[in-house]
Design an enzyme around this catalytic site. Structure first.
Site, PDB file in Angstrom:
ATOM      1  N   ARG A 114       0.831  -1.213   0.000  1.00  6.94           N
ATOM      2  CA  ARG A 114       0.000   0.000   0.000  1.00  6.94           C
ATOM      3  C   ARG A 114       0.858   1.253   0.000  1.00  6.94           C
ATOM      4  NH1 ARG A 114      -4.148  -2.946   4.172  1.00  6.94           N
ATOM      5  NH2 ARG A 114      -5.480  -3.843   2.543  1.00  6.94           N
ATOM      6  N   PHE A 163      -6.857  -0.839  -6.452  1.00  5.04           N
ATOM      7  CA  PHE A 163      -6.019  -2.007  -6.133  1.00  5.04           C
ATOM      8  C   PHE A 163      -5.244  -1.829  -4.834  1.00  5.04           C
ATOM      9  CE2 PHE A 163      -2.900  -0.677  -9.793  1.00  5.04           C
ATOM     10  CZ  PHE A 163      -2.500   0.431  -9.083  1.00  5.04           C
ATOM     11  N   GLU A 164      -4.656  -2.934  -4.368  1.00  2.00           N
ATOM     12  CA  GLU A 164      -4.034  -3.046  -3.041  1.00  2.00           C
ATOM     13  C   GLU A 164      -5.037  -2.744  -1.932  1.00  2.00           C
ATOM     14  OE1 GLU A 164      -1.541  -4.535  -3.383  1.00  2.00           O
ATOM     15  OE2 GLU A 164       0.048  -3.646  -4.572  1.00  2.00           O
ATOM     16  N   GLY A 165      -6.287  -3.108  -2.154  1.00  2.00           N
ATOM     17  CA  GLY A 165      -7.365  -2.804  -1.223  1.00  2.00           C
ATOM     18  C   GLY A 165      -8.024  -1.502  -1.612  1.00  2.00           C
TER      19      GLY A 165
END
Length: 379
Positions: free
Chosen positions: A243, A362-364
């Site tokens: 992140r 993306f990445e949460g």
């Protein structure tokens, strides 16, 4: 314009100068052609690896640069300011390398780490599935015990570098529940492994994003990273660092949009004045600059906590949330500064806006980041 950075050492300052030189010579001249043609930048990751840019935060013991994470992230930002697609792929490579370098055995690291860090093996991260994106514990891809290792069956989705990577950090189910997920250092090609056609994306066109289909592919026991059932812990540990990588990429993209907008505002005139001298436009640019500086401060705060061995999970989510929301706003405002020209492909700001959107996902997703932050506060 070059960002005035506060770096911890003279060595780090020299590194940033090197990165700017490489990015200006090798990335900036190629980005428009490759993005428009959706052409993969063959050989570029080997070049970045040879320059040491794929191994910066990793231990010198395995051939890494042993740089603080705050320096590595500023390198990512510089790359993203020239070519966001490549910077994201570098961040994903670091994310994919994390399980091996952090949880792998000495024998596993001796076998693969040097090639991974030198860019001879480029990695992808294979966690998401068609029905299990943000809900990583719900994945269904299976790794069933076999006399010769593990048989992998199932589908994975949204793999950056899918079909191009030399290895994948693969997460598959070896048991039930959240404790039944394991991590594998999977090869990029294997009997029983196929890939879907690249997704037709809004942006980040030069690096493919694909699904992967595992149909009984055999992985030897030496490819299990950590112990069985440790996979979810490995995945979530990696994502905290990942992140921060995306936050840095988003900041670099926003900086590029701000620079383009400021340059254009100095050149364009209306009513006999440069448009930057009109207060309404000047204030818009000021807000854009404040958003970029705030994004950079957020990711550097989290990185410095990480470098000092302090908890940084909440700060990583804050940085990802703040930086990617800032990138979306700043790139949209940059299009506004350019007016009608900003909506054309004659200038890069329309591409910046398209590229910024995925960074909120993306990445949460940023909704997941808010969930992570609120749970930290609830503790």
């Amino acid at each position: 314009m070059p960002v005035d950075r506060l770096l911890p050492t003279g060595e780090a300052e020299d590194l940033i100068d090197l990165v700017r030189d490489i990015a200006d010579k090798e990335l900036a001249p190629r980005v428009e052609e490759h993005e428009r043609a959706e052409r993969y930048p063959e050989g570029l990751f080997r070049l970045l690896g040879e320059a040491g840019l794929l191994s910066l935060p990793c231990s010198e013991e395995y051939g890494g640069g042993d740089q603080p994470y705050e320096v590595y992230l500023q390198v990512l930002e510089e790359l993203a300011a020239r070519w966001a697609t490549v910077a994201v792929a570098v961040s994903v490579h670091t994310l994919a390398s994390f399980p091996l370098l952090t949880f792998g055995t000495e024998a596993q690291r001796a076998t693969w780490a040097a090639d991974v860090l030198a860019g001879r093996l480029v990695g992808g991260y294979s966690l998401s599935e068609p029905q299990a994106g943000s809900d990583a514990a719900a994945l269904t891809c299976r790794a069933d015990k076999d006399p010769d290792g593990y048989r992998i069956n199932g589908a994975k989705a949204w793999i950056t570098h899918g079909g191009k990577a030399d290895f994948y950090a693969l997460f598959a189910r070896t048991g039930s529940g959240s404790d039944g997920i394991s991590c594998f250092f999977a090869p990029g090609q294997a009997d029983g492994l196929t890939f879907g056609r690249p997704e037709e994306k809004m942006g980040l066109h030069a690096i493919p994003t694909t699904a992967a289909f595992w149909d009984g592919a055999l992985l030897g026991p030496e490819r299990l990273i950590g112990s069985e059932g440790q996979g979810l812990h490995i995945a979530l540990s990696a994502l905290d660092s990942g992140r921060l990588g995306i936050a840095a990429c988003a900041t670099g993209l926003a900086q590029a949009a701000l620079d383009a907008a400021v340059d254009y505002a100095h050149e364009r005139t209306t009513f006999g004045r440069k448009i930057i001298d009109h207060q309404g436009l000047g204030f818009l640019l000021a807000d854009m600059a404040a958003a970029v500086d705030s994004a950079r401060a957020a990711y550097l705060d989290a990185a410095r906590r990480r470098d000092r061995g302090r908890p940084y999970g909440r700060q990583a989510s804050v940085a990802k949330l703040v930086a990617t929301d800032a990138a979306m706003k700043v790139t949209t405002d940059a299009v506004q500064v350019f007016g009608g020209y900003g909506y054309t492909r004659d200038y890069p700001v329309e591409r910046y806006m398209r590229e910024a959107k995925i960074m909120q996902i993306f990445e949460g997703t940023n909704q997941i980041q808010r969930l992570v932050i609120s749970r930290h506060l609830a503790r």
